[in-house]
Enzyme design. Sequence first.
Site, PDB file in Angstrom:
ATOM      1  NE  ARG A 204      20.171  22.109 -82.596  1.00 31.98           N
ATOM      2  CZ  ARG A 204      20.382  20.958 -83.212  1.00 31.98           C
ATOM      3  NH1 ARG A 204      19.515  20.515 -84.083  1.00 31.98           N
ATOM      4  NH2 ARG A 204      21.465  20.258 -82.992  1.00 31.98           N
ATOM      5  CG  HIS A 309      12.875  14.055-103.803  1.00 29.93           C
ATOM      6  ND1 HIS A 309      11.998  13.376-102.991  1.00 29.93           N
ATOM      7  CD2 HIS A 309      13.975  14.274-103.022  1.00 29.93           C
ATOM      8  CE1 HIS A 309      12.528  13.190-101.797  1.00 29.93           C
ATOM      9  NE2 HIS A 309      13.740  13.737-101.795  1.00 29.93           N
TER      10      HIS A 309
HETATM   11  C1  DGY Z   1      16.981  11.972 -98.575  1.00 31.82           C
HETATM   12  O1  DGY Z   1      18.128  11.507 -98.557  1.00 31.82           O
HETATM   13  O2  DGY Z   1      16.147  11.709 -97.718  1.00 31.82           O
HETATM   14  C2  DGY Z   1      16.650  12.894 -99.701  1.00 31.82           C
HETATM   15  O3  DGY Z   1      15.328  13.265 -99.702  1.00 31.82           O
HETATM   16  C3  DGY Z   1      17.040  12.300-101.035  1.00 31.82           C
HETATM   17  O4  DGY Z   1      18.413  12.229-101.101  1.00 31.82           O
END
Ligand code: DGY
Length: 344
Positions: A204, A309
């Site tokens: 890119r 996460h």
């Molecule tokens: C997603 O949106 O896929 C993230 O991993 C969590 O917000």
Amino acid sequence: MRSASGVLNLLTQLRRLSTKMSKSSVYVTRPDVDASGLDLLRKSCDVSTWREALPVPREELLRQVVGKDALYCALTDKIDAAVLDAAGPQLKCVSTISVGYEHIDVAECKKRGIRVGFTPDVLTDATAELTVALLLATNRRLLEANKEVYNGGWKSWSPMWMCGQGLKGSRVGLLGFGRIGQEIAARVFAFKPSQITYTTRTARPQEASKINAIHVDFEEMLRESDFIIVCCALTPETKEIFGTEAFAKMKPNCIFINTARGGVVDQKALYDALRTKRIQAAGLDVTTPEPLPLADPLLQLDNVVILPHIGSADIETRKEMSRITARNILAALAGEKMEAEVNK
Ligand code: DGY
């Protein structure tokens, strides 16, 4: 005989009744998404939600989805043929409050004419910001250092104590150079690395030119990078792409950062690479499984920083994600263009 106003009243009531009867029904698998999204849905739909903060159990999901017109879900819900079968043929839309959609069997949805919504773009900056935070926490050993403050390990300022590896003058490689990858790269550029490289199927050049990033193959990225940042989607092609072989090719000072998906990494191989100091350190916002069990050996290591996460966990971002998920459903139910539809 009814008076004219009596007839009008009756008509109004009938209209209300028919609107109520024709209201679409939506099942929401998380009660704790921002209310602004649910409020949007409630204006024209019958909305029912799972009641607890933890993911809806599979059996309950299969029961609750029966007869629904739309499903508002999250990455913690596996949406496969069994769920779609349980819902029934009237199901028109599955909308996830995430940019990742590997938890949804998109092919199965498409086969049945069910539209799939997701939330790209809105979380790009939040995720890029968190990636940089995790990178800095890992390379500058912030968590290790912070522990020393509390456990008495901080005896004095010390010339080489808690030193980490700076970004300045380093070579940073990204696997993936989509929206999130580009924003991470733009932020990393401010730390004056000697070179940013990226690995993707197709180069890119236009996007890369702003930060003088160069396109390299996976092998070169592994061999030459001081920092490797994973920001690609989890696909059959990227599943466990970081395994024993890949870690063996990395520089011993390499710092490995993953804010994409745990499935991109063979976690046992990563553990071995960290334990034996084959690589320097790792920063992970995603693991397999999630949550990571307290007995997981990764948690015994000092050279890994693990977050639960939280890449997109910025308040305004999560609020807007809730609204986009709802607007995707409303558009799909009205047969209109969705704000963000998975087109695969
Ligand atoms: C997603 O949106 O896929 C993230 O991993 C969590 O917000």
